[in-house]
Every structure is written in structure tokens, then in C-alpha cells.
Design a protein around this motif. Structure first.
Motif, PDB file in Angstrom:
ATOM      1  N   ASP A 443       0.865  -1.183   0.000  1.00 44.43           N
ATOM      2  CA  ASP A 443       0.000   0.000   0.000  1.00 44.43           C
ATOM      3  C   ASP A 443       0.901   1.232   0.000  1.00 44.43           C
ATOM      4  OD1 ASP A 443      -2.377  -1.398   0.073  1.00 44.43           O
ATOM      5  OD2 ASP A 443      -2.464  -1.431   2.261  1.00 44.43           O
ATOM      6  N   VAL A 444       0.488   2.263  -0.734  1.00 44.49           N
ATOM      7  CA  VAL A 444       1.178   3.548  -0.658  1.00 44.49           C
ATOM      8  C   VAL A 444       0.445   4.388   0.385  1.00 44.49           C
ATOM      9  CG1 VAL A 444       1.925   5.601  -1.908  1.00 44.49           C
ATOM     10  CG2 VAL A 444       1.802   3.407  -3.092  1.00 44.49           C
ATOM     11  N   VAL A 445       1.143   4.754   1.457  1.00 41.48           N
ATOM     12  CA  VAL A 445       0.499   5.459   2.559  1.00 41.48           C
ATOM     13  C   VAL A 445       1.082   6.859   2.697  1.00 41.48           C
ATOM     14  CG1 VAL A 445      -0.052   3.345   3.808  1.00 41.48           C
ATOM     15  CG2 VAL A 445       2.103   4.510   4.262  1.00 41.48           C
ATOM     16  N   ASN A 446       0.282   7.715   3.283  1.00 38.07           N
ATOM     17  CA  ASN A 446       0.626   9.126   3.427  1.00 38.07           C
ATOM     18  C   ASN A 446       0.333   9.559   4.863  1.00 38.07           C
ATOM     19  OD1 ASN A 446      -0.848  12.232   2.331  1.00 38.07           O
ATOM     20  ND2 ASN A 446       1.312  11.817   2.678  1.00 38.07           N
ATOM     21  N   TRP A 447       1.329  10.194   5.506  1.00 34.91           N
ATOM     22  CA  TRP A 447       1.134  10.696   6.874  1.00 34.91           C
ATOM     23  C   TRP A 447       0.224  11.927   6.826  1.00 34.91           C
ATOM     24  CZ3 TRP A 447       4.628  10.387  11.571  1.00 34.91           C
ATOM     25  CH2 TRP A 447       5.222   9.138  11.676  1.00 34.91           C
ATOM     26  N   GLN A 448      -0.935  11.800   7.433  1.00 35.23           N
ATOM     27  CA  GLN A 448      -1.891  12.907   7.465  1.00 35.23           C
ATOM     28  C   GLN A 448      -2.375  13.140   8.886  1.00 35.23           C
ATOM     29  OE1 GLN A 448      -5.042  12.385   4.600  1.00 35.23           O
ATOM     30  NE2 GLN A 448      -3.626  11.978   2.900  1.00 35.23           N
ATOM     31  N   LEU A 475      -1.692   5.536  -8.127  1.00 33.96           N
ATOM     32  CA  LEU A 475      -1.656   6.589  -7.121  1.00 33.96           C
ATOM     33  C   LEU A 475      -2.866   7.496  -7.288  1.00 33.96           C
ATOM     34  CD1 LEU A 475       2.049   7.821  -6.946  1.00 33.96           C
ATOM     35  CD2 LEU A 475       0.717   6.858  -5.088  1.00 33.96           C
ATOM     36  N   ASN A 476      -3.454   7.864  -6.168  1.00 35.77           N
ATOM     37  CA  ASN A 476      -4.531   8.853  -6.149  1.00 35.77           C
ATOM     38  C   ASN A 476      -3.944  10.152  -5.592  1.00 35.77           C
ATOM     39  OD1 ASN A 476      -6.834  10.356  -5.993  1.00 35.77           O
ATOM     40  ND2 ASN A 476      -8.049   8.799  -4.947  1.00 35.77           N
ATOM     41  N   THR A 477      -3.411  10.963  -6.475  1.00 39.23           N
ATOM     42  CA  THR A 477      -2.673  12.161  -6.069  1.00 39.23           C
ATOM     43  C   THR A 477      -3.538  13.148  -5.307  1.00 39.23           C
ATOM     44  OG1 THR A 477      -1.357  11.851  -8.075  1.00 39.23           O
ATOM     45  CG2 THR A 477      -1.093  13.940  -6.920  1.00 39.23           C
ATOM     46  N   GLU A 478      -4.832  13.166  -5.611  1.00 38.69           N
ATOM     47  CA  GLU A 478      -5.715  14.144  -4.983  1.00 38.69           C
ATOM     48  C   GLU A 478      -5.834  13.935  -3.475  1.00 38.69           C
ATOM     49  OE1 GLU A 478      -9.381  13.828  -7.008  1.00 38.69           O
ATOM     50  OE2 GLU A 478      -8.637  14.685  -8.902  1.00 38.69           O
TER      51      GLU A 478
END
Length: 832
Positions: A443-448, A475-478
Motif C-alpha cells: 500500500d502507498v500510505v501518506n502521513w496525514q 496513485l490517487n494524487t488528490e
């Protein structure tokens, strides 16, 4: 002899004593942290505590035992998962029926000393053997672990000669895929080969070509970073700096942070373990270094232990690859209830140290991270892979159960693992490829950060190596929040992209990503961003102003619509019209002496030819075609020969008229009107014959001249045969010179109105015009060549018209009293 017998008896006594001595362990025995007996025993090594206090190695006394501290929740959950899976298998009547599975779980404390002693304990058992010799078989059938690649390499190399299978749920170093070095190693997590390459792809996807690189100075970090840098080079990503460290090197960590501060790259690829990342985060936070876009790996990108009150300022917006999160049914309830009843039922064992469980009991009621754990499923799969392999080796059946009497050799279990293929209850299929690994799925994860200030690991895409190459990466860049909580993607380039119309030129002594943008030369284009070279436009094309597109070259020719063309057409028509007016005037005064005295028939023919001379310049204007090219040169050549022939005839008539006035001369009968017409016709037919031969052999044709000007095409008429062209001009010149010589000889004749003077002057102008025409014609570029030729035609035509007919028109219109026979026959010049 007695000495020899004594020596033999002494050796025999020592040998007998050695054979009767029990196998003894040197040093203190090491006990598992968690254990349970069973028919089959599975060993495990986890970093349940992350810090270790090393004893003194002064060798002046026996070293104390290693002391472990700082509970590592992540690996503690892995241990719980393993026990949960074993308990589940023991309750399963279809898998390993009538066989109980036990476990021995050791805490390595993240130390290689602990790891080695635990490995030896798993292989030999913690206690002395009963009998006279040491055990020949390992006390466990397989080992699950370790969690770090470097320690897993040590473990696999230690157990490798004994062919004890090792299955790691978290060791991802690509180096472990070498089957020659690690033939009995397996893992339920993918190797870092795909992750390292995917890191380069995600950096390239966002247009970052200038990155910093930090990695753990161990097998995991060094091998992973090497693969990343190789792939980065393939996709034209430049690494500004590459630094590495291990968590115990405090001074080196500070140096790494200084390198990051001095660097210009805004994107950092951090191929670090969770422990090294924690150490780096502490230094970055203390120096308040923010605004860096971190790209992470599965080892730390979803680690809750990194979340602190200050960490989001540094790691907020981080992107990275995480192993897939799969929930195991019933595991959360087991963690909270059954684990503490099963794993600690022998808690009062006198051999165990009570203090080592104290910090474990502190998390008895802690369940906040259970659902967030991403590695537990890999331990679950590892245990079940061993269970299915043992099931096949023990020939288990639902009715007859398993053959307990069968002896399982380690190499048999290794072979069974290579063939295992089953589906766990989460729905995943488990099998091992030729390297002992599984398919890479991340999974590509993003710290939010949530509205309440809590940090979440938001999934923004995936990477699945089982799919086709064009579908592996999504990737869902939005959904992405960038470094510092920004919504705008950061830029990280050494040099800005070169727009179309320019090319990249590398800066000497710097990486290839550092370049200057050089505009393409004239006639060359680049229609792509960051083009390495400019492409030459094809022959009939030229670069536009922006040098990003080839456009058709501008075609240049003398057009009727441009100012020069209009002016030339005007003078051409004006000259023709003026000539017609003169002809009308002469026709109206044809019976007057001045018209009769100048051979009216040749004068009208001359005026007709001059009209044609003026009009023959018109075909030189406009777009050249096959017919216009042939017409312009032949019409020019024939009309001018006709004109010069008439003038030559008039000159000969003047000379003959003077000779005829001499006594006894009858020369005029040899050059009467008939002879005059025939001479003009003969001279003109010769030029016509030259033109016919020229048009037959190699006629003029339209030609695109792309040599004179690179940026435009000169559309002109090629003369075809140069011999034909210069023959036409040469013949005109020959007649003009002959006419000039004869007129020059007749200039002093004593007539009052001697036409030879005017013919001489007209021929002088004619020859001067065409002599200057030749160098001007050769040196004039493009449409000016045609303009020069038209100018020569018009100038010579006007010269002939004015020099020959202007004086006569003056007499007819303004001095009619001189238009008498007496005045024409006078031997002295008129005073008027």
C-alpha cells in the motif's frame, strides 16, 4: 619400557573418563521468553525489547547477563500472533490432528549477542542432555524470525549447514534471495527488490529528479539503497548525497543531519529501519528541520512509535510503501483475553526471571494498535506454512490422524516448504517462489493529520507486482497531503526543466540532472521537455520562432501583390502604353517629313517590338511555373532581338542613304524595303532557333532554391541549360554591339537630323545597362535577382524609346515648323 606402559595406561584412563562425562554447556543457559511444549516445536526470534545494556568485557571477571529494556510493541504483537496461530492450529481437527504444536519464543533485544545465543539455544536446547553425548538434532523443527535483515542473515548462515528451515515475516533484504547462500531460508514478505525499484518510480512519477538518500548501515539498508540508486539512474533521477548510519552512532547521525541541512534536495528517500528512523527523527526535531518530503519504506512508514507531539512537523506528509494491512479474525479478542491465560500459565517457573515480564504486563490492557499492525498476517502465514508442510510430511489424514512415529529431518521440511501452496482464512494464497519469497504487494500510505490532531496513515495507492507492468502502480494524487501539511506538491530538481525549443547541456563536474538550457539553433527544434538533443528540420521545413515545431519554409518570389511587384508592373505597363502613344502619334503624322525620313515601316516595327519588350517583363513576376519559366526567357530573347534588329536595320539604312548620295552610287537598290524586312526576319529567326533548341534540350523550369537562405525557399526559374541561356543573351549582345559600332561610324554624317546619333546614344545606354546587369544578376539574392532582370529590361527599353523617339516626338509636338523637307535635307545643324 615402563615409561611407555605408563603413558598408554594414562591415555586409556583419560579416554574412558571422557566417554563417561555428560555433555556440558559452557556459560549460562538461555531460556525462552515465552514457551509451550508440544509434539512439534517451532522456535522464534523477535525483538521484543529494543534496547540492551552491554556488560563489561574487561575479562577480569565473568560478564553479567545482558539486560534488555524498552518494550517494542511491534514485535510483541508478532509474538502474540505466532501464539494465536499455534493455538488455532492445535484446535483445528483437520490440520495436524492428534499433533500438538509447541513454541519457544526468544527475545533478541535487537542485539547480535542475544541473537546468537538464542539461535544456539534453539538448536541445542537450554539444558544439559541426559546421557553421555550431546544431542545431534535441533530442539526445534523450524525457526520463525528474525525481524531485522542483518540478524536474519546471521541466523540463516548459522542454521544453514544443519538445513533448519527459517521463515522470516519481516526480513526484506534482497540479499536473502540468494539460494546458494541461504538454501533453507523462506519469508512471507516480499524482498526489497520491488520496493526499492518502486521507490524510484514514485519519485519519478512526481517529477522529482534531485533527491537525498539516507539508509541504515546494515544489510537491509545498504542492499535496498543500492537497488534504488541503480533504478534511479535508469530513470534519470540524481542523488545529491547518500549517507548512512546505525542507531548507536550518535555523532554520525549528527553529521547526517548536517548533510541534509546543507543539501538543496527537498525530497529525502529514507531506507531505514524503524530504530534508525527514530534516531534520525530525534535529531531532525531537535534542530527544527522541517519542509522535507520524506519517502519511506515499510520498516517505518506505518510505525506508531514514531508519532510524537513534534514528529508530524518533520514527517508530516511522508509518503512510502507499507505492507498490506490484513485483519485476522479473532486476533483482537485473543490479544486482550486468551493470550494472558495461555502464554503465562507457567509464570511461576523458577527458572524464569519475573522482572522480564513486568513491562509486558503493562500492555495487558493496551489494544489501540492491534488493528493497525500490518506485519501480524505475515507471522500468521509463516506459522501456517510450517503447519501445512508438517501436515504433508506426517501423512496426516482426517480419519487416521498423523504419524507420530515418523521422524522429520530438517531438509525434508525445507523441501516441503518449497512445495507448499494453501489459502489462509483471510483469503490470501500462500506459496514460495524460487527465491523463497512471495509476490510483492504494497500500500502507498501518506502521513496525514486529523482534525483532532491525531496522525493517520492514509492509503493513497498501491503497488502489486502480480499485475501487468502498466497496472502495477496506482496513485490517487488528490488524496495526498505533502510535506508540512501543504496541498501543493513540492519541487525538488537540481535544474529547472528545459522547455520545448531548448536542449539540456550538462554542467561540467555535476550530476546529469544539473544542466543548462541551450536554445536550439536555427533550423532545429525540440518538441519535448528536457530534450537532450535538437532535431534538424527536413529540407523544406524550418524551425518556428519558439524552436519547438518545424513549419514550412517561407516561399519567396516576386509577387504581383507586393510593393516592388506593383511598381515594376506599373512601369512595364506605363512603358508599353507610352510606346503605343508614340506609335499612334507617328501613325497620325505618317505623311510628315520627319516620319518618312526615318523609315516609317521600321519605326512602326520598332515601336511594336518595344511594346513587347515592356510587356515581356510581366511573366517574370508571380509564382514561377513550368510555362511561365519558358515564356519569360524566350519572350525576352525574341522581343529584344526583334527590337535590336529593327534598330540595326535603321542604322544600315542611314549608312546606305549616305552612300547613295554619292555620285554614281546605286547601293540603295541592294537594301530596299524588302531586304530590310528580310534582315529583321532573319536576325529574329536565328534567336527563335536558339530558343527552340534550348527549350527542346533543357528548358527552364521552376526550382526551389534552399541553398541561398536556410530559413526560406527561393522559388525561381532555373535556366535549365546555361549554354542556351547565355547563347540567348550573347546573341542579343552581339547584335547590340554591331548596331553600336555601325551607329558610331554614322554619327558624323552631315545631315541636319542624323538618326545615327540617337541610335549611338541608345545603344550606349543599352549596352551599359546589360553590362552592369550581369554582376548584379549574379550577386542579387532571391527575388531581387528577378527584380534586377526586370529592371534591366525596363531600363534598356525606356532607353531605346527615349533616345530614338523622344527627339522626333519633340519636333512633331513642339517644333512643327522644323518638320519640313528642307529642314530634314539641310546640311547644317538647325539652330533650334
Amino acid at each position: 619400557m615402563l615409561l611407555f606402559l605408563y603413558s598408554v595406561l594414562s591415555l586409556y584412563h583419560l579416554n574412558t573418563k571422557a566417554e563417561n562425562t555428560l555433555c556440558q554447556m559452557i556459560g549460562n543457559p538461555k531460556y525462552p521468553l515465552l514457551s509451550k511444549d508440544g509434539d512439534i516445536t517451532i522456535g522464534a526470534l523477535f525483538v521484543i525489547h529494543s534496547e540492551v545494556s552491554l556488560p563489561s568485557f574487561a575479562f577480569t571477571q565473568k560478564p553479567n547477563l545482558l539486560s534488555c529494556s524498552s518494550l517494542n510493541i511491534k514485535d510483541f504483537r508478532l509474538a502474540q500472533t505466532m501464539i494465536f496461530a499455534i493455538e488455532e492450529i492445535n484446535k483445528n481437527t483437520n490440520l495436524l490432528p492428534n499433533i500438538s504444536v509447541g513454541y519457544q519464543i526468544y527475545d533478541t533485544c535487537g542485539s547480535r549477542f542475544h541473537s546468537m545465543s538464542a539461535t544456539m539455544a534453539l538448536m541445542n536446547g537450554p539444558k544439559n542432555s541426559e546421557g553421555y553425548t550431546c544431542n545431534e538434532q535441533s530442539s526445534v523443527h523450524a525457526i520463525v524470525g528474525e525481524t531485522e535483515s542483518s540478524n536474519t542473515i546471521i541466523l540463516s548462515r548459522t542454521t544453514g549447514p544443519f538445513k533448519i528451515p527459517v521463515i522470516s515475516p519481516t526480513a526484506t533484504c534482497e540479499c536473502l534471495s540468494n539460494r546458494k547462500e541461504f538454501p533453507s531460508f523462506f519469508r512471507t514478505i516480499a524482498s526489497d527488490y520491488h520496493q526499492s525499484r518502486a521507490l524510484a518510480y514514485i519519485v519519478k512519477h512526481f517529477g522529482w529528479t534531485w533527491v537525498g538518500a539516507v539508509n541504515s548501515d546494515n544489510d537491509y539498508g545498504n542492499n535496498g539503497m543500492a537497488t534504488f540508486q541503480k533504478t534511479a539512474k535508469e530513470v534519470q533521477i540524481c542523488v545529491e548525497y547518500s549517507v548512512k548510519f546505525i542507531r548507536t552512532e550518535t555523532e554520525k547521525i549528527r553529521n547526517v543531519v548536517n548533510v541534509i541541512k546543507k543539501g538543496t534536495a527537498k525530497v529525502i528517500v529514507a531506507f531505514l529501519t524503524g530504530f534508525e528512523m527514530k534516531s534520525l527523527l530525534e535529531q531532525l526535531s531537535s534542530q527544527n528541520i522541517t519542509g522535507l518530503q520524506m519517502i519511506g519504506v515499510e520498516a517505518w512508514i506505518t510505525s506508531k512509535t514514531l508519532i510524537t507531539s513534534k514528529s508530524f512537523h518533520v514527517l508530516g506528509g511522508s509518503l512510502g510503501f507499507a505492507v498490506r494491512k490484513i485483519q485476522i479474525e479473532g486476533f483482537a479478542d485473543y490479544v486482550m483475553k486468551a493470550f494472558w491465560d495461555t502464554a503465562f500459565q507457567s509464570f511461576s517457573n523458577a527458572d524464569l526471571n519475573y522482572s522480564q515480564y513486568q513491562d509486558l504486563l503493562l500492555v495487558k490492557n493496551y489494544n489501540e494498535d492491534v488493528l493497525e499492525q500490518r506485519f501480524v498476517s505475515y507471522v500468521y502465514k509463516a506459522v501456517y506454512a510450517l503447519a501445512h508442510s508438517l501436515h504433508s510430511l506426517l501423512r496426516c489424514t482426517e480419519q487416521g490422524g498423523c504419524g507420530k512415529a515418523l521422524t522429520i529431518q530438517p531438509h525434508q521440511l525445507v523441501e516441503a516448504l518449497r512445495k507448499v501452496n494453501f489459502t489462509v482464512k483471510m483469503g490470501d494464497q500462500v506459496w514460495f517462489d524460487s527465491t523463497g519469497g512471495v509476490i510483492a504487494q504494497y500500500d502507498v500510505v501518506n502521513w496525514q493529520q486529523n482534525s483532532d490532531g491525531s496522525v493517520q496513515f492514509q492509503s493513497v495507492g498501491y503497488y502489486d507486482a502480480s499485475l501487468s507492468p502498466d497496472q502495477r502502480f496506482m496513485l490517487n494524487t488528490e488524496k495526498i497531503v505533502w510535506a508540512g501539511g501543504q496541498l501543493e506538491k513540492p519541487r525538488s530538481v537540481c535544474s529547472e526543466s528545459c522547455p520545448p525549443g531548448t536542449r539540456k547541456a550538462s554542467q561540467k563536474g555535476r550530476p546529469v540532472c544539473c544542466h543548462d538550457c541551450i536554445p536550439c539553433a536555427d533550423g532545429e527544434i525540440s518538441n519535448e521537455t528536457d530534450s537532450n538533443n535538437c532535431k534538424q528540420c527536413p529540407g523544406e521545413y524550418w524551425s518556428n520562432a519558439n524552436k519547438n515545431k518545424c513549419v514550412t519554409k517561407a516561399v519567396e518570389f516576386l509577387s504581383f501583390t507586393e510593393v516592388m511587384g506593383i511598381i515594376l508592373v506599373f512601369f512595364s505597363l506605363f512603358g508599353a502604353g507610352l510606346t503605343v502613344l508614340v506609335a499612334i502619334l507617328f501613325y497620325s503624322k505618317k505623311d510628315t517629313p520627319i516620319v518618312k525620313a526615318n523609315n516609317s515601316e521600321l519605326s512602326f516595327l520598332l515601336l511594336f517590338s518595344l511594346t513587347l519588350c515592356f510587356l515581356c517583363s510581366i511573366p517574370f513576376i508571380g509564382r514561377p511555373t513550368q510555362w511561365s519559366c519558358m515564356l519569360r526567357h524566350t519572350a525576352f530573347g525574341i522581343t529584344f532581338v526583334l527590337c535590336i534588329s529593327c534598330i540595326l536595320g535603321k542604322t544600315i539604312v542611314v549608312l546606305m542613304a549616305f552612300k547613295a548620295t554619292l555620285p554614281g552610287s546605286n547601293i540603295m537598290k541592294w537594301f530596299g524595303p524588302v531586304q530590310q524586312r528580310l534582315s529583321v526576319l532573319a536576325f529574329t529567326l536565328i534567336q527563335g532557333l536558339i530558343c527552340v533548341i534550348w527549350l527542346t534540350k533543357s528548358p527552364p523550369f521552376p526550382y526551389k532554391n534552399m541553398k541561398y537562405f536556410q530559413e526560406q525557399i527561393i522559388l525561381e526559374c532555373s535556366v535549365g541549360s546555361t549554354i542556351g541561356f547565355w547563347a540567348v543573351l550573347g546573341y542579343i549582345g552581339l547584335l547590340a554591339v554591331l548596331c553600336f559600332i555601325l551607329a558610331f561610324l554614322a554619327r558624323t554624317l552631315p545631315d541636319n537630323f542624323n538618326e545615327a546619333k540617337f541610335i549611338t546614344f541608345s545603344m550606349l545606354i543599352f549596352c551599359a545597362v546589360w553590362i552592369t546587369f550581369i554582376p548584379a544578376y549574379v550577386s542579387s539574392p532571391g527575388k531581387l535577382t528577378v527584380a534586377v532582370e526586370i529592371f534591366a529590361i525596363l531600363a534598356s527599353s525606356f532607353g531605346l524609346l527615349f533616345c530614338i523617339f523622344a527627339p522626333k516626338c519633340y519636333i512633331i509636338l513642339l517644333q512643327p515648323e522644323q518638320n519640313t523637307k528642307q529642314q530634314m535635307m539641310a546640311k547644317t545643324p538647325s539652330k533650334i
